[in-house]
Design an enzyme around this catalytic site. Sequence first.
Site, short mmCIF file in Angstrom:
data_model
loop_
_atom_site.label_atom_id
_atom_site.label_comp_id
_atom_site.label_asym_id
_atom_site.label_seq_id
_atom_site.Cartn_x
_atom_site.Cartn_y
_atom_site.Cartn_z
N ARG A 21 0.85 -1.20 0.00
CA ARG A 21 0.00 0.00 0.00
C ARG A 21 0.87 1.23 0.00
NH1 ARG A 21 -4.92 -1.85 4.05
NH2 ARG A 21 -5.41 -3.68 2.80
N SER A 112 -8.11 -0.87 0.93
CA SER A 112 -9.09 -1.15 1.96
C SER A 112 -9.71 0.09 2.60
CB SER A 112 -8.44 -2.04 3.01
OG SER A 112 -9.41 -2.52 3.89
N HIS A 113 -9.50 0.26 3.89
CA HIS A 113 -10.15 1.34 4.64
C HIS A 113 -9.44 2.68 4.47
CE1 HIS A 113 -6.96 -0.46 6.89
NE2 HIS A 113 -6.86 0.63 7.61
N ASP A 276 -16.20 -1.65 4.58
CA ASP A 276 -15.08 -0.77 4.26
C ASP A 276 -14.83 -0.69 2.75
OD1 ASP A 276 -14.09 -3.33 3.92
OD2 ASP A 276 -12.06 -2.77 4.54
N ASP A 278 -12.96 -2.19 0.55
CA ASP A 278 -12.93 -3.38 -0.30
C ASP A 278 -13.91 -4.46 0.16
OD1 ASP A 278 -11.37 -3.74 2.00
OD2 ASP A 278 -10.13 -5.27 1.05
N ASP A 280 -14.36 -6.16 2.99
CA ASP A 280 -14.06 -7.30 3.85
C ASP A 280 -14.31 -7.02 5.34
OD1 ASP A 280 -11.91 -5.62 4.09
OD2 ASP A 280 -10.37 -7.13 3.60
N ARG A 281 -14.57 -5.76 5.69
CA ARG A 281 -14.83 -5.46 7.10
C ARG A 281 -16.31 -5.25 7.36
NH1 ARG A 281 -10.12 -1.67 9.61
NH2 ARG A 281 -8.36 -2.67 8.58
N GLU A 363 -10.12 -7.92 15.71
CA GLU A 363 -10.72 -6.78 16.41
C GLU A 363 -10.98 -5.60 15.49
OE1 GLU A 363 -8.82 -3.86 16.58
OE2 GLU A 363 -7.29 -4.99 15.48
N LYS A 375 -11.65 -12.14 5.03
CA LYS A 375 -12.75 -11.69 5.87
C LYS A 375 -13.84 -11.15 4.96
CE LYS A 375 -10.34 -7.38 7.19
NZ LYS A 375 -8.97 -7.40 6.66
C1 VG1 Z 1 -5.11 -3.57 9.90
C2 VG1 Z 1 -5.87 -4.34 10.95
C3 VG1 Z 1 -5.79 -5.83 10.67
C4 VG1 Z 1 -6.30 -6.11 9.26
C5 VG1 Z 1 -5.54 -5.26 8.26
C6 VG1 Z 1 -6.06 -5.41 6.86
O1 VG1 Z 1 -3.75 -3.91 9.93
O2 VG1 Z 1 -5.36 -4.06 12.24
O3 VG1 Z 1 -6.52 -6.53 11.64
O4 VG1 Z 1 -6.13 -7.46 8.93
O5 VG1 Z 1 -5.63 -3.88 8.62
O6 VG1 Z 1 -7.41 -5.11 6.81
P1 VG1 Z 1 -2.63 -3.01 10.65
O7 VG1 Z 1 -1.32 -3.66 10.35
O8 VG1 Z 1 -2.76 -1.63 10.09
O9 VG1 Z 1 -2.98 -3.02 12.11
V1 VG1 Z 1 -8.03 -4.39 5.44
O10 VG1 Z 1 -9.71 -4.36 5.59
O11 VG1 Z 1 -7.17 -2.98 5.46
O12 VG1 Z 1 -7.55 -5.36 4.18
CO CO Z 2 -10.64 -4.08 3.92
#
Ligand code: VG1
Ligand code: CO
Length: 542
Positions: A21, A112-113, A276, A278, A280-281, A363, A375
């Site tokens: 990313r 993602s988010h 979110d 993509d 998955d959340r 979480e 997810k």
């Molecule tokens: C974060 C979350 C993690 C999740 C990851 C990808 O990672 O804490 O639980 O699997 O995002 O989710 P990090 O390393 O920033 O804590 V997603 O929906 O961004 O693909």
């Molecule tokens: Co995501």
Amino acid sequence: MIRNVSTTPYNDQKPGTSGLRKKVPVFQQPNYAENFIQSVFDSLEGFAGKTLVVGGDGRFYNREVIQKVIAMAVANGFGRVVVGQGGILSTPAASNLIRKRKAFGGLILSASHNPGGPHEDFGIKYNAENGGPAPEKMTDAIYARSKIISAYKIADVGAVDLDRLGTSDVGGMKVEVVDPVADYAALMETLFDFDALRTLFKSGFRMRFDAMHAVTGPYAKEILERRLGAAGGTARNFVPLEDFGGHHPDPNLVHAKELYDEMMGPNAPDFGAASDGDGDRNLIIGRGIFITPSDSLAMLAANAHLAPGYKAGLKGIARSMPTSGAADRVAEKLGIGIYETPTGWKFFGNLLDAGMATICGEESAGTGSDHVREKDGLWAVLLWLNILAERGESAKEIVTKHWATYGQNYYSRHDYEEVETDKANALVDALRAKLASLPGTSVQGMKIASADDFAYNDPVDGSVSKNQGIRVLFEGGSRVVFRLSGTGTSGATLRVYIERYEADPSRHGHDTQAALADLILAADDIAGIRSHTGRDKPTVIT
Ligand code: VG1
Ligand code: CO
């Protein structure tokens, strides 16, 4: 015509928690995306003539990179590329397509988010043939390759029409543009009791689903409104936008505040949810009650047998280490295995493939099952709906009864975003250095029982992943966990996870931050967050 283009390596293409990313301008540097895509292909073997799935969350730069992927897939010898119409595929839908089409693997384009747009974030992730994110040994290989890459292969095939459904021949390879929703919706119909859900909505059950102008809009419209008969307007912000309307497509209490306020308001719908960037959340909010993702995982696991797809029961539950222990109590009661993994969905793949776990969760609002290897936001929403329909109770009643049976794990995550990288690293180094001396000492009147840097021994393939988060456990079971995010694109994000278990029902349902106040102070005493970062409060509390 196939061209072999010489290139020079970039030194920053290390995949993080979930793929590579970076800011869009970083991805737009000459050959940047090409280098990474070729590094992925160079790290794989035996894909000649096979199928590659590609799609993304629709953010800015999605279509351009999809065209590059197609042209490079031709040049590298893939037989077919399956792509979502308009370049759209939610992450769980992509995982499903990889599995269903027996593809060699897939490239999912998403950050993602994280926000999208010309100056915001973009991302690329490789998923293997099981439909799951590449495991660490594969991402390590991709990174190693990216540091020495000297050329990539690309075919001059011109732009492919991503909007017209159907199969065409592109430079001798097949490109198949598919409806991004159809196969996914069909899968959901096999797992959940759609008749019961239709009856639920017919009886006047009201729901709000906030797609946050991200990828789940078309999925929610089709499944919730068209197939299940939820009232028009149930899905909100359902048109995917390249910049998500300027918002963070992050379904939490900060970025989905409007939904939260509505669910806490006087005329709240029965059930609220959001997903979110993509897809998955999931964020789950009952009328008048926010359900933490850790609690949601536990409650879904405890009730999953009420949905047709899980009526045989669960084989096991897996959760990431920072996720609360609420699911552990459910696993104990069900007499099934519970597995604690590092953060990131890639660590669940082996457990799911081996049939050791059926439901997994994090979480960070991620829950999923063995139906795919990612997810899955809408899946969690549908499972909740199925449970609500079967139990005929409100979400709040289900939560209250769950706590009365299992106790409540008060839980919160405090994020300190865009901390200077040096300062964040100094904090973590100092913390590591004193871990051994912590047990036996007291902070804020609480005695530390143990402290370590979490390492995971994968029970399936024996691989070891070290330095996956620092945890400090107090006597009585409370804990604080510290780790640096692996998905951010500017500076460092420190995540502090705080948890306290409360068995006494008269103390359930109180204000979370107040219930955790002494642990929050203890976290600062232990890690010196203020002194290291200069911050006196978190950027985001979830
Ligand atoms: C974060 C979350 C993690 C999740 C990851 C990808 O990672 O804490 O639980 O699997 O995002 O989710 P990090 O390393 O920033 O804590 V997603 O929906 O961004 O693909
Ligand atoms: Co995501």
